[in-house]
Design a protein around this motif. Structure first.
Motif, short mmCIF file in Angstrom:
data_model
loop_
_atom_site.label_atom_id
_atom_site.label_comp_id
_atom_site.label_asym_id
_atom_site.label_seq_id
_atom_site.Cartn_x
_atom_site.Cartn_y
_atom_site.Cartn_z
N ASP A 128 -6.54 3.28 1.32
CA ASP A 128 -7.65 2.35 1.57
C ASP A 128 -8.55 2.33 0.34
N ILE A 129 -8.25 1.42 -0.60
CA ILE A 129 -9.02 1.30 -1.84
C ILE A 129 -9.56 -0.12 -1.93
N PRO A 130 -10.88 -0.30 -1.96
CA PRO A 130 -11.45 -1.65 -1.97
C PRO A 130 -11.21 -2.37 -3.29
N GLU A 131 -11.26 -3.69 -3.23
CA GLU A 131 -11.11 -4.52 -4.43
C GLU A 131 -12.29 -4.32 -5.37
N GLY A 132 -12.03 -4.42 -6.67
CA GLY A 132 -13.09 -4.36 -7.66
C GLY A 132 -13.01 -3.14 -8.55
N PRO A 133 -13.98 -2.97 -9.46
CA PRO A 133 -13.97 -1.82 -10.38
C PRO A 133 -14.20 -0.51 -9.64
N ILE A 134 -13.47 0.53 -10.07
CA ILE A 134 -13.57 1.83 -9.43
C ILE A 134 -13.17 2.90 -10.44
N VAL A 135 -13.63 4.10 -10.23
CA VAL A 135 -13.18 5.24 -11.04
C VAL A 135 -12.29 6.10 -10.15
N LEU A 136 -11.00 6.15 -10.50
CA LEU A 136 -10.06 6.94 -9.72
C LEU A 136 -10.24 8.42 -10.02
N ASP A 137 -10.19 9.25 -8.98
CA ASP A 137 -10.26 10.69 -9.15
C ASP A 137 -9.28 11.33 -8.16
N SER A 138 -9.42 12.63 -7.96
CA SER A 138 -8.45 13.34 -7.11
C SER A 138 -8.49 12.86 -5.66
N SER A 139 -9.55 12.17 -5.26
CA SER A 139 -9.65 11.72 -3.88
C SER A 139 -8.85 10.46 -3.59
N ASN A 140 -8.51 9.70 -4.65
CA ASN A 140 -7.84 8.42 -4.39
C ASN A 140 -6.73 8.06 -5.38
N VAL A 141 -6.49 8.88 -6.40
CA VAL A 141 -5.50 8.51 -7.40
C VAL A 141 -4.08 8.50 -6.82
N GLN A 142 -3.79 9.42 -5.89
CA GLN A 142 -2.48 9.40 -5.25
C GLN A 142 -2.26 8.10 -4.49
N GLN A 143 -3.29 7.66 -3.79
CA GLN A 143 -3.19 6.41 -3.04
C GLN A 143 -2.87 5.25 -3.97
N PHE A 144 -3.58 5.18 -5.09
CA PHE A 144 -3.37 4.08 -6.03
C PHE A 144 -1.95 4.09 -6.60
N LEU A 145 -1.48 5.25 -7.02
CA LEU A 145 -0.17 5.34 -7.67
C LEU A 145 0.98 5.09 -6.70
N ARG A 146 0.78 5.39 -5.42
CA ARG A 146 1.85 5.23 -4.44
C ARG A 146 1.86 3.85 -3.79
N PHE A 147 0.77 3.11 -3.92
CA PHE A 147 0.68 1.83 -3.23
C PHE A 147 1.71 0.84 -3.76
N ARG A 148 2.38 0.15 -2.81
CA ARG A 148 3.35 -0.88 -3.17
C ARG A 148 3.20 -2.11 -2.29
N LYS A 149 3.14 -1.89 -1.00
CA LYS A 149 2.98 -3.01 -0.06
C LYS A 149 1.84 -2.70 0.90
N GLY A 150 1.22 -3.77 1.43
CA GLY A 150 0.11 -3.60 2.34
C GLY A 150 0.56 -3.59 3.79
N SER A 151 -0.28 -3.07 4.67
CA SER A 151 -0.04 -3.16 6.09
C SER A 151 -0.17 -4.62 6.52
N PRO A 152 0.33 -4.99 7.71
CA PRO A 152 0.22 -6.38 8.17
C PRO A 152 -1.20 -6.92 8.05
N GLY A 153 -1.31 -8.09 7.42
CA GLY A 153 -2.62 -8.71 7.21
C GLY A 153 -3.26 -8.35 5.89
N TYR A 154 -2.63 -7.46 5.14
CA TYR A 154 -3.17 -7.05 3.84
C TYR A 154 -2.14 -7.32 2.74
N PRO A 155 -2.59 -7.67 1.55
CA PRO A 155 -1.65 -8.00 0.47
C PRO A 155 -1.00 -6.77 -0.14
N GLY A 156 0.14 -7.00 -0.76
CA GLY A 156 0.80 -6.00 -1.58
C GLY A 156 1.17 -6.65 -2.89
N TYR A 157 1.91 -5.94 -3.74
CA TYR A 157 2.34 -6.54 -4.99
C TYR A 157 3.44 -7.58 -4.70
#
Length: 255
Positions: A128-157
């Motif tokens: 769950d990472i919101p759109e816009g500028p952000i500073v990735l750290d240990s709390s969310n960098v795994q989420q960013f690197l693993r993201f590929r597709k979104g849940s229903p109703g949300y975009p993916g690549y």
């Protein structure tokens, strides 16, 4: 001859998840001309080998599960027309967080709301990472690197895993810029503690010393040329040998 004569150090970078090499990158540092090239190899790259006996095991990311980082390095070198791989570095997603924190975080611009959940994954995956500028750290960098597709109703690549690779490359560029300068020794020390590598301390120190002359403009990313395609009901990345030859010619500046 170009491979032999070049003053480059080539390091295979493997991001491992659940026994598979989820991310495969080859970092090539030209210490003489102060330039870094990063070649991404899609995890679904088709690689024929005698040990393969199912659709999944023909994918290059499966080599790590049944073999070693060295086995993956041999396959990558084979795909890249014999490009030498001098060292490897294997990192889990957990270790990435410590490295990113040592940089003070990595700034990124998130193109859309990244939302995905899979409670059946081990461990459960919640992104769950919101759109816009952000500073990735240990709390969310795994989420960013693993993201590929979104849940229903949300975009993916739109281009699936290739889109994820492009996002990871932008992350590498940003992390590269953040790690340069006086903070590089601290970052290098954290990396060494959080990776499984055959890179010697002497070579790591040599690379870190040379890299102090790099700037944020001295890194270029590449995607192994190829196309998506199906075989026996499975999706693969089929490499383009002629395209690889052209890419390596440019990287090594062969006349």
């Amino acid at each position: 001859e170009a491979f032999k004569d070049s003053n480059r150090v080539n390091v295979l970078l493997l991001g491992v998840n659940d026994g598979l090499s989820d991310t495969i990158m080859l970092g090539s540092y030209d210490m003489e001309n102060q330039h870094v090239d990063v070649i991404s190899i899609p995890r679904d790259t088709y690689y024929d080998r005698k040990e393969a006996n199912t659709a999944a095991t023909y994918k290059i990311n499966a080599i790590y599960r049944k073999g070693t980082a060295v086995g993956t390095a041999k396959a990558v070198s084979d795909i890249l027309m014999g490009m030498p791989i001098h060292y490897y570095a294997v990192i889990s997603y957990d270790g990435i967080g410590s490295i990113v924190d040592s940089m003070g975080g990595v700034p990124m611009n998130i193109p859309f709301h990244m939302y995905y959940k899979d409670p059946t994954d081990k461990p459960p995956l919640y992104i769950d990472i919101p759109e816009g500028p952000i500073v990735l750290d240990s709390s969310n960098v795994q989420q960013f690197l693993r993201f590929r597709k979104g849940s229903p109703g949300y975009p993916g690549y739109p281009d699936g895993d290739i889109g994820r690779i492009k996002a990871q490359q932008e992350f590498m560029k940003s992390a590269f810029k953040e790690s340069l300068g006086f903070g590089l020794p601290k970052v290098a020390s954290t990396i060494i503690r959080n990776v499984d590598s055959d890179l010697t301390l002497a070579m790591a120190a040599k690379i870190a010393g040379k890299a102090t002359g790099l700037t944020g403009e001295d890194i270029k990313t590449w995607l192994t040329p190829g196309t998506d395609g199906m075989k026996n009901g499975a999706s693969y990345w089929w490499v383009d040998d002629e395209g690889i030859k052209e890419m390596l010619t440019e990287i090594y500046s062969i006349e």
